[in-house]
Scaffold this active site. Structure first.
Site, mmCIF file in Angstrom:
data_model
loop_
_atom_site.group_PDB
_atom_site.id
_atom_site.type_symbol
_atom_site.label_atom_id
_atom_site.label_comp_id
_atom_site.label_asym_id
_atom_site.label_seq_id
_atom_site.Cartn_x
_atom_site.Cartn_y
_atom_site.Cartn_z
ATOM 1 N N ILE A 1 -7.893 -9.209 26.217
ATOM 2 C CA ILE A 1 -9.036 -8.454 26.737
ATOM 3 C C ILE A 1 -10.295 -9.320 26.886
ATOM 4 O O ILE A 1 -11.013 -9.168 27.879
ATOM 5 C CB ILE A 1 -9.312 -7.232 25.843
ATOM 6 C CG1 ILE A 1 -8.141 -6.248 25.950
ATOM 7 C CG2 ILE A 1 -10.603 -6.529 26.247
ATOM 8 C CD1 ILE A 1 -7.869 -5.737 27.340
ATOM 9 N N GLN B 1 -3.731 -7.864 32.451
ATOM 10 C CA GLN B 1 -5.005 -7.174 32.272
ATOM 11 C C GLN B 1 -5.215 -6.661 30.854
ATOM 12 O O GLN B 1 -6.342 -6.296 30.501
ATOM 13 C CB GLN B 1 -5.098 -5.985 33.236
ATOM 14 C CG GLN B 1 -5.250 -6.382 34.694
ATOM 15 C CD GLN B 1 -5.191 -5.181 35.623
ATOM 16 O OE1 GLN B 1 -4.836 -4.074 35.206
ATOM 17 N NE2 GLN B 1 -5.527 -5.386 36.872
ATOM 18 N N TRP C 1 -3.263 -7.944 27.722
ATOM 19 C CA TRP C 1 -2.822 -8.676 26.535
ATOM 20 C C TRP C 1 -3.949 -9.556 25.982
ATOM 21 O O TRP C 1 -3.939 -9.892 24.800
ATOM 22 C CB TRP C 1 -1.584 -9.506 26.859
ATOM 23 C CG TRP C 1 -1.849 -10.921 27.265
ATOM 24 C CD1 TRP C 1 -2.209 -11.366 28.489
ATOM 25 C CD2 TRP C 1 -1.776 -12.084 26.420
ATOM 26 N NE1 TRP C 1 -2.371 -12.724 28.481
ATOM 27 C CE2 TRP C 1 -2.103 -13.190 27.216
ATOM 28 C CE3 TRP C 1 -1.464 -12.285 25.084
ATOM 29 C CZ2 TRP C 1 -2.136 -14.485 26.717
ATOM 30 C CZ3 TRP C 1 -1.498 -13.581 24.596
ATOM 31 C CH2 TRP C 1 -1.825 -14.656 25.399
ATOM 32 N N HIS D 1 -4.640 -23.209 32.233
ATOM 33 C CA HIS D 1 -3.362 -23.377 31.523
ATOM 34 C C HIS D 1 -2.879 -24.821 31.631
ATOM 35 O O HIS D 1 -2.454 -25.427 30.637
ATOM 36 C CB HIS D 1 -2.303 -22.424 32.089
ATOM 37 C CG HIS D 1 -2.359 -21.050 31.500
ATOM 38 N ND1 HIS D 1 -3.305 -20.120 31.863
ATOM 39 C CD2 HIS D 1 -1.578 -20.435 30.571
ATOM 40 C CE1 HIS D 1 -3.108 -19.004 31.191
ATOM 41 N NE2 HIS D 1 -2.065 -19.174 30.389
#
Length: 503
Positions: A391, A387, A389, A427
């Site tokens: 923003i 939450q 690293w 990812h």
């Protein structure tokens, strides 16, 4: 005549009574005279007692002070004890930094003695381009402007009422789907695109996908608000809203005045993923701050490239044989050797991208909101780390994905799982497509964060939770790196004898 002896006893008795009464009268207080004398005597005695007490106290105080000077013990806790209130560990932190620098300096010297200087700037260029006269990744990025224009003109038609909301939604679905599929097909089918160039182009398209999705949502919310305001005004025409006389409010952009090329391209280049009609703006561009960030970008980019070529590549090459032979002892040793440089490079990348680069762009565009990260290094849970690293991505997921799911009736656990699934998909998209292979290591690594987050939040607290977060970052990333590098080598270079001999 009366004899004198007849009155003798009476006279004696009267004299005795008179003397006795006189003595008793001297003892009784007359107008307080005798009592005042006794009170004066008792008061003097009280003062003498007080004086003696004060002298005793002063004497005891002098003795206590003398004892304190002679004493060397008192009730206290050890500094490293948890009950101690001592919190200044700056010296220990400096010691850790010195030890880290010395240990890494030894590794660096050992690397130089074993491999020599491996830094090659020309090789860096070849990572992006196979042919210096062919720039397919850059051309792919330029083509992305078409999707930006489609989104803006669709919003203009929706604002004018030329097309319905359903038609506009259909256009957006097609546009956003093509944004994800078009670069993927080009990267997979065009062999001239290198993995690094493909990853760069796909990263740009992923950012554009998230930005245009936010652009669609915010403009839709503006239309809904205007329609609700129009309905309320039609029911109550006697109460129109008073125009504001503030110059600052008049300078604000309102819908549909935001549907311009300048507005959408400012949003495309701004360091945020969430669209607003009026972003907070700084007063001016600070040239000193801008030049410092530019210098950091240049220096840290060179450092990243040099450390990757000099430190990481030799370790990865030496890890291929243990992975092929499934030698778990040597695999673990290579993993631990790779963990330190990989984590150091990740920290350098974080500072270079989230602080230097994004602040440079924000200062250049006078973008006011500079909260690109929070104190993720103090994370005591996996959830807190994700939450804080990144923003911009967290705000986008919260605004356009998590909260809409909650409003549609989904539970918190299901919504959080959906956010992790969404992140795991991108990812894998950004890793597998440029490498032209699908192994799902990144996807599984992200989905593994769910049980890990539950375990850390349930059983580990405070410093133990923070240590678990750091351990997952230091060990988890090298595992994924080794898996992808091994699979890439097996897929592309296993039958090449020159590469096999080099390894």
């Amino acid at each position: 005549m009366i004899d004198k002896n007849d009155f003798g006893p009476a006279t004696r008795s009267r004299r005795r009574a008179t003397i006795t009464s006189a003595k008793s009268e001297t003892v009784k207080p007359r107008n307080g005279a005798t009592f005042g004398v006794s009170a004066h005597k008792s008061g003097s005695k009280t003062q003498e007692c007080l004086t003696k007490n004060l002298q005793l106290r002063e004497d005891s105080k002098r003795k206590c002070d003398l004892y304190d000077k002679m004493s060397c013990h008192k009730l206290q806790e050890s500094m490293l004890s948890s009950a101690s209130s001592f919190k200044n560990y700056r010296g220990i932190l400096n010691w850790c930094v010195v030890m880290l620098v010395l240990s890494n300096a030894r590794l660096f010297l050992e690397n130089l003695l074993r491999y020599g200087i491996l830094v090659d700037p020309i090789q860096v260029v070849s990572l992006f381009l196979k042919d210096p006269y062919s720039w397919p990744a850059a051309c792919l990025v330029i083509v992305s402007n078409v999707f930006i224009l489609v989104a803006m003109y669709t919003e203009r038609k929706l604002a004018m009422g030329s097309i319905s909301e359903k038609v506009g939604l259909l256009i957006y679905i097609i546009n956003l789907t093509v944004i994800l599929c078009f670069p993927m097909v080009v990267v997979l089918k065009l062999p001239s695109i290198t993995p690094v160039g493909g990853a760069f182009a796909l990263g740009i398209y992923t950012i554009l996908f998230l930005k245009l999705y936010s652009y669609k949502d915010v403009n839709k919310w503006c239309r809904e608000r205007m329609q609700a305001k129009a309905r309320s005004m039609s029911r109550s025409l006697s109460c129109p809203s008073a125009p504001s006389s503030s110059s600052s409010i008049q300078s604000y952009v309102s819908y549909p005045g935001n549907l311009s090329l300048r507005d959408i391209f400012y949003f495309v280049f701004a360091p945020t993923l969430c669209y607003e009609l009026n972003f907070p703006r700084s007063e001016s561009i600070r040239m000193g701050f801008l030049l410092r960030r530019l210098f950091e970008m240049f220096l840290l980019t060179q450092l990243l490239v040099g450390l990757t070529q000099q430190w990481m590549v030799p370790i990865i090459r030496s890890s291929m044989k243990p992975l092929q032979e499934m030698d778990y002892t040597r695999m673990t040793e290579r993993l631990l050797r790779l963990a330190v440089p990989n984590h150091l490079l990740w920290l350098i990348f974080f500072y270079s991208f989230f602080h230097s680069s994004m602040n440079f762009v924000a200062e250049l565009l006078r973008f006011g909101d500079r909260e690109f990260y929070r104190d993720w290094w103090n994370s005591e849970t996996i959830t807190y780390f994700w939450q804080n690293w990144n923003i911009p991505v967290h705000k986008w997921c919260l605004r356009h994905f998590y909260k809409p799911l909650l409003r549609r009736g989904a539970g918190k656990l299901l919504s959080q799982s959906a956010v992790f699934f969404f992140s795991a998909f991108f990812h894998e998209y950004l890793v597998s497509v440029p490498l032209r292979m699908f192994r799902l290591w990144a996807f599984m690594g992200m989905m593994a964060q769910l049980p890990l987050a539950w375990f850390v939040a349930r059983f580990l607290r405070g410093n133990y939770g923070n240590a678990a977060v750091w351990l997952s970052l230091i060990i988890g990333q090298p595992i994924a790196v080794l898996m992808y590098v091994h699979d890439y080598y097996v897929t592309h270079y296993q039958e090449d004898p020159t590469v096999t001999e080099a390894l």
